[in-house]
Design a protein around this motif. Structure first.
Motif, PDB file in Angstrom:
ATOM      1  N   THR A 192      22.260  -1.705   0.427  1.00 47.30           N
ATOM      2  CA  THR A 192      23.680  -0.820   1.455  1.00 47.30           C
ATOM      3  C   THR A 192      23.113  -0.415   2.896  1.00 47.30           C
ATOM      4  O   THR A 192      21.549  -0.273   2.946  1.00 47.30           O
ATOM      5  CB  THR A 192      23.675   0.560   0.971  1.00 47.30           C
ATOM      6  N   THR A 202       2.016  -5.559   8.255  1.00 41.92           N
ATOM      7  CA  THR A 202       1.614  -5.173   7.117  1.00 41.92           C
ATOM      8  C   THR A 202       3.139  -4.424   6.332  1.00 41.92           C
ATOM      9  O   THR A 202       2.616  -3.814   4.987  1.00 41.92           O
ATOM     10  CB  THR A 202       0.515  -3.775   6.632  1.00 41.92           C
ATOM     11  N   ASN A 203       3.522  -4.479   6.614  1.00 41.21           N
ATOM     12  CA  ASN A 203       4.885  -3.206   6.515  1.00 41.21           C
ATOM     13  C   ASN A 203       5.926  -4.240   5.609  1.00 41.21           C
ATOM     14  O   ASN A 203       5.487  -5.543   5.912  1.00 41.21           O
ATOM     15  CB  ASN A 203       5.413  -2.997   7.622  1.00 41.21           C
ATOM     16  N   GLY A 216      12.113  -3.834   5.758  1.00 42.14           N
ATOM     17  CA  GLY A 216      13.503  -3.158   6.118  1.00 42.14           C
ATOM     18  C   GLY A 216      12.297  -2.104   7.579  1.00 42.14           C
ATOM     19  O   GLY A 216      13.248  -1.364   8.229  1.00 42.14           O
ATOM     20  N   GLU A 236      16.647  -0.321  13.857  1.00 43.39           N
ATOM     21  CA  GLU A 236      18.021  -0.302  14.156  1.00 43.39           C
ATOM     22  C   GLU A 236      18.092   0.858  14.057  1.00 43.39           C
ATOM     23  O   GLU A 236      19.450   1.518  15.187  1.00 43.39           O
ATOM     24  CB  GLU A 236      18.789  -1.674  13.474  1.00 43.39           C
ATOM     25  N   ILE A 296      -1.271  -6.547   3.588  1.00 41.19           N
ATOM     26  CA  ILE A 296      -2.833  -6.031   2.764  1.00 41.19           C
ATOM     27  C   ILE A 296      -2.576  -5.961   1.149  1.00 41.19           C
ATOM     28  O   ILE A 296      -1.779  -5.464   0.277  1.00 41.19           O
ATOM     29  CB  ILE A 296      -2.753  -4.275   3.175  1.00 41.19           C
ATOM     30  N   GLY A 354       9.557  11.482   8.698  1.00 41.93           N
ATOM     31  CA  GLY A 354       9.006  10.036   8.277  1.00 41.93           C
ATOM     32  C   GLY A 354       8.168   9.266   9.611  1.00 41.93           C
ATOM     33  O   GLY A 354       8.462   9.767  10.758  1.00 41.93           O
ATOM     34  N   CYS A 400       5.956  12.632   5.868  1.00 39.77           N
ATOM     35  CA  CYS A 400       6.208  12.552   5.600  1.00 39.77           C
ATOM     36  C   CYS A 400       7.101  13.374   4.186  1.00 39.77           C
ATOM     37  O   CYS A 400       8.319  13.857   4.258  1.00 39.77           O
ATOM     38  CB  CYS A 400       7.155  10.895   4.141  1.00 39.77           C
TER      39      CYS A 400
HETATM   40  C1  LIG Z   1       0.400  -1.430   3.712  1.00 37.85           C
HETATM   41  C2  LIG Z   1       0.642  -0.079   4.011  1.00 37.85           C
HETATM   42  C3  LIG Z   1      -0.266   0.921   3.669  1.00 37.85           C
HETATM   43  C4  LIG Z   1      -0.045   2.388   3.790  1.00 37.85           C
HETATM   44  N1  LIG Z   1      -1.631   3.056   3.135  1.00 37.85           N
HETATM   45  C5  LIG Z   1      -0.970   5.180   3.788  1.00 37.85           C
HETATM   46  C6  LIG Z   1      -1.584   5.293   2.808  1.00 37.85           C
HETATM   47  O1  LIG Z   1      -2.484   5.331   1.874  1.00 37.85           O
HETATM   48  N2  LIG Z   1      -1.654   6.946   3.591  1.00 37.85           N
HETATM   49  C7  LIG Z   1      -0.795   6.989   4.501  1.00 37.85           C
HETATM   50  O2  LIG Z   1      -0.162   8.288   4.560  1.00 37.85           O
HETATM   51  N3  LIG Z   1       0.028   6.556   4.691  1.00 37.85           N
HETATM   52  C8  LIG Z   1       0.279   4.766   4.435  1.00 37.85           C
HETATM   53  N4  LIG Z   1       0.834   3.850   5.130  1.00 37.85           N
HETATM   54  C9  LIG Z   1       1.915   4.484   6.045  1.00 37.85           C
HETATM   55  C10 LIG Z   1       3.653   5.106   5.021  1.00 37.85           C
HETATM   56  O3  LIG Z   1       2.768   3.921   3.828  1.00 37.85           O
HETATM   57  C11 LIG Z   1       4.325   5.335   5.890  1.00 37.85           C
HETATM   58  O4  LIG Z   1       4.267   5.717   7.093  1.00 37.85           O
HETATM   59  C12 LIG Z   1       5.517   5.786   5.265  1.00 37.85           C
HETATM   60  O5  LIG Z   1       5.602   4.900   3.576  1.00 37.85           O
HETATM   61  C13 LIG Z   1       6.507   5.386   6.222  1.00 37.85           C
HETATM   62  O6  LIG Z   1       7.863   6.104   5.407  1.00 37.85           O
HETATM   63  P1  LIG Z   1       8.909   6.154   5.028  1.00 37.85           P
HETATM   64  O7  LIG Z   1       9.658   7.316   4.445  1.00 37.85           O
HETATM   65  O8  LIG Z   1       9.162   7.888   7.216  1.00 37.85           O
HETATM   66  O9  LIG Z   1       9.823   4.999   5.584  1.00 37.85           O
HETATM   67  P2  LIG Z   1       9.797   4.091   4.235  1.00 37.85           P
HETATM   68  O10 LIG Z   1       9.005   4.310   3.164  1.00 37.85           O
HETATM   69  O11 LIG Z   1       9.186   3.013   5.791  1.00 37.85           O
HETATM   70  O12 LIG Z   1      11.118   3.654   3.830  1.00 37.85           O
HETATM   71  C14 LIG Z   1      12.496   3.708   4.780  1.00 37.85           C
HETATM   72  C15 LIG Z   1      13.558   2.963   3.879  1.00 37.85           C
HETATM   73  O13 LIG Z   1      14.559   2.424   4.845  1.00 37.85           O
HETATM   74  C16 LIG Z   1      15.386   0.676   4.613  1.00 37.85           C
HETATM   75  N5  LIG Z   1      16.162   1.105   5.771  1.00 37.85           N
HETATM   76  C17 LIG Z   1      15.953   1.561   7.195  1.00 37.85           C
HETATM   77  N6  LIG Z   1      17.023   1.391   8.324  1.00 37.85           N
HETATM   78  C18 LIG Z   1      17.638   0.873   7.730  1.00 37.85           C
HETATM   79  C19 LIG Z   1      18.962   0.224   6.928  1.00 37.85           C
HETATM   80  N7  LIG Z   1      19.728   0.445   8.989  1.00 37.85           N
HETATM   81  N8  LIG Z   1      19.829   0.733   6.131  1.00 37.85           N
HETATM   82  C20 LIG Z   1      19.713   1.272   5.484  1.00 37.85           C
HETATM   83  N9  LIG Z   1      18.229   1.252   4.989  1.00 37.85           N
HETATM   84  C21 LIG Z   1      17.436   0.649   6.019  1.00 37.85           C
HETATM   85  C22 LIG Z   1      13.846   0.284   4.641  1.00 37.85           C
HETATM   86  O14 LIG Z   1      14.332  -0.694   3.985  1.00 37.85           O
HETATM   87  C23 LIG Z   1      13.141   1.304   3.910  1.00 37.85           C
HETATM   88  O15 LIG Z   1      13.329   1.896   2.751  1.00 37.85           O
HETATM   89  C24 LIG Z   1       0.607   2.977   5.030  1.00 37.85           C
HETATM   90  C25 LIG Z   1       1.977   1.414   4.848  1.00 37.85           C
HETATM   91  C26 LIG Z   1       1.343   0.534   5.034  1.00 37.85           C
HETATM   92  C27 LIG Z   1       2.187  -0.501   5.199  1.00 37.85           C
END
Ligand SMILES: Cc1cc2nc3c(=O)[nH]c(=O)nc-3n(C[C@H](O)[C@H](O)[C@H](O)COP(=O)(O)OP(=O)(O)OC[C@H]3O[C@@H](n4cnc5c(N)ncnc54)[C@H](O)[C@@H]3O)c2cc1C
Length: 342
Positions: free
Chosen positions: A36, A98-99, A102, A106, A137, A306, A326
């Motif tokens: 979705t 690395t991410n 998604g 937007e 990574i 987040g 977060c």
């Molecule tokens: C490889 C890696 C390792 C990391 N390691 C660490 C660590 O060890 N410690 C630490 O503190 N942080 C770490 N980070 C950073 C941390 O993981 C992220 O900042 C954090 O997970 C972000 O969480 P979030 O819930 O804000 O977003 P996300 O986990 O990115 O989740 C957002 C979700 O929203 C969805 N989404 C976006 N736009 C839409 C839309 N329009 N419609 C529907 N769904 C949508 C995405 O698809 C995704 O599923 C790491 C990051 C990476 C990439």
């Protein structure tokens, strides 16, 4: 101790955190909609509240009304090349990311369309130790970062160190991009791998797939990665001496008691290069996790938490601190949205 930190404050929890949160939400009756996509936010013209979202569910457009509020938790925009180059023109598509796929911006655009303000969009973090081939990574890319506190060193193709390995990700990445040829290498020995709990089997597999280079002596390792043997052997010896003396005259790295001299093989090298990792910028929020509009007022009914938020970490996030953000702001946003409209 890891790069950018001045104290031992990192704790590895893995993805269990998300699992527990998901199970708890489901136990309370939450509905998860997979496949979705949110395609817009609806703001009520009369009251100015964010009244719901537009979605595409399995390709079908639907509008969902929000009784209490909408919390944006859509993550960062590392994979959104137009958005990231609009704010940081150097981060073109040649950089890996690395991410997950998604990590697009937007939701930031949709929030701006209903009046939201953004900040710090130009501060985008590179992870200096990504796999140069994939931009991603894996566990060895994590070791390149975590191993610095145990005495792992970064070297360039001349076989020399080029930076204080314990500096922040921005400083290390800038040193790589600014003065090195791709790739640079992390160098460590088996004793340092043991500190990071890597097993014999993992190391064998790493070598077999070409991710790890191995040599019994510094000279053999230098041959394996095609760098000058004598220079590299001297680099290792000089760093061992720096550990013994507790001071790093070359780069001023703060030496600590956890660091191991690389006096015994086998020696390993891991190729590494910066990749786009984390976006410090995003939606402006206040301490109640309300999204703030361009006039400085909270937008009724709109919350964020987040990586989609900007300004929470300042210009450079410390590794390991995003999950804390977060959890803290996710909880505040949830509590406040649940209270709203009661
Ligand atoms: C490889 C890696 C390792 C990391 N390691 C660490 C660590 O060890 N410690 C630490 O503190 N942080 C770490 N980070 C950073 C941390 O993981 C992220 O900042 C954090 O997970 C972000 O969480 P979030 O819930 O804000 O977003 P996300 O986990 O990115 O989740 C957002 C979700 O929203 C969805 N989404 C976006 N736009 C839409 C839309 N329009 N419609 C529907 N769904 C949508 C995405 O698809 C995704 O599923 C790491 C990051 C990476 C990439």
């Amino acid at each position: 101790m890891i790069g950018g930190h001045s104290a031992y404050r990192s704790y590895q929890a893995g993805c269990n955190l998300a699992k527990v949160a998901k199970e708890y939400a489901l136990s309370l009756g939450a509905v998860l909609r997979l496949n979705t996509e949110v395609t817009g936010l609806c703001r009520d013209g009369a009251e100015g509240r964010v009244a719901g979202v537009r979605i595409l569910e399995n390709g079908v457009p639907i509008a969902i009304a929000a009784r209490r509020g909408v919390i944006v938790a859509s993550g960062g925009f590392s994979r959104d090349v137009p958005l990231r180059t609009a704010h940081q023109p150097t981060l073109v598509s040649a950089y890996g990311c690395t991410n997950h796929k998604g990590a697009t911006g937007e939701m930031i655009r949709y929030a701006r369309a209903v009046g939201a303000d953004v900040l710090h969009m130009e501060f985008i973090q590179l992870y200096p130790c990504a796999d140069p081939k994939t931009g991603g990574i894996d566990k060895f890319a994590f070791d390149c970062y975590s191993g610095t506190g145990y005495g792992l060193i970064y070297i360039n193709k001349d076989g020399r160190r080029f930076v204080n390995e314990l500096l922040g990700r921005d400083a290390v990445s800038n040193a790589q991009v600014g003065s090195c040829e791709k790739p640079t290498f992390s160098v460590l020995n088996e004793a340092i791998f043991r500190k990071m709990a890597r097993t014999e089997e993992e190391l064998e597999k790493g070598v077999a797939i070409g991710r790890l280079y191995r040599g019994d002596t510094p000279e053999q390792l230098a041959q394996a990665i095609g760098i000058p043997e004598n220079v590299f052997a001297e680099t290792v010896a000089r760093h061992n001496e720096a550990i013994a003396k507790g001071t790093d005259p070359e780069f001023g790295k703060p030496m600590n008691r956890q660091m191991l001299p690389m006096s015994e093989g086998p020696y390993y090298a891991i190729a590494q290069w910066p990749s786009v990792h984390y976006t410090m910028g995003g939606l402006r929020i206040n301490t109640d996790a309300q999204v703030i509009d361009i006039w400085g007022d909270p937008i009724p009914g709109l919350y964020a938490a987040g990586e989609v938020c900007g300004g929470v970490h300042g210009t450079n996030r410390l590794g390991g601190n995003a999950i804390a953000e977060c959890i803290v702001f996710g909880r505040i946003a949830g509590i406040n949205a649940a209270k709203a409209g009661l």
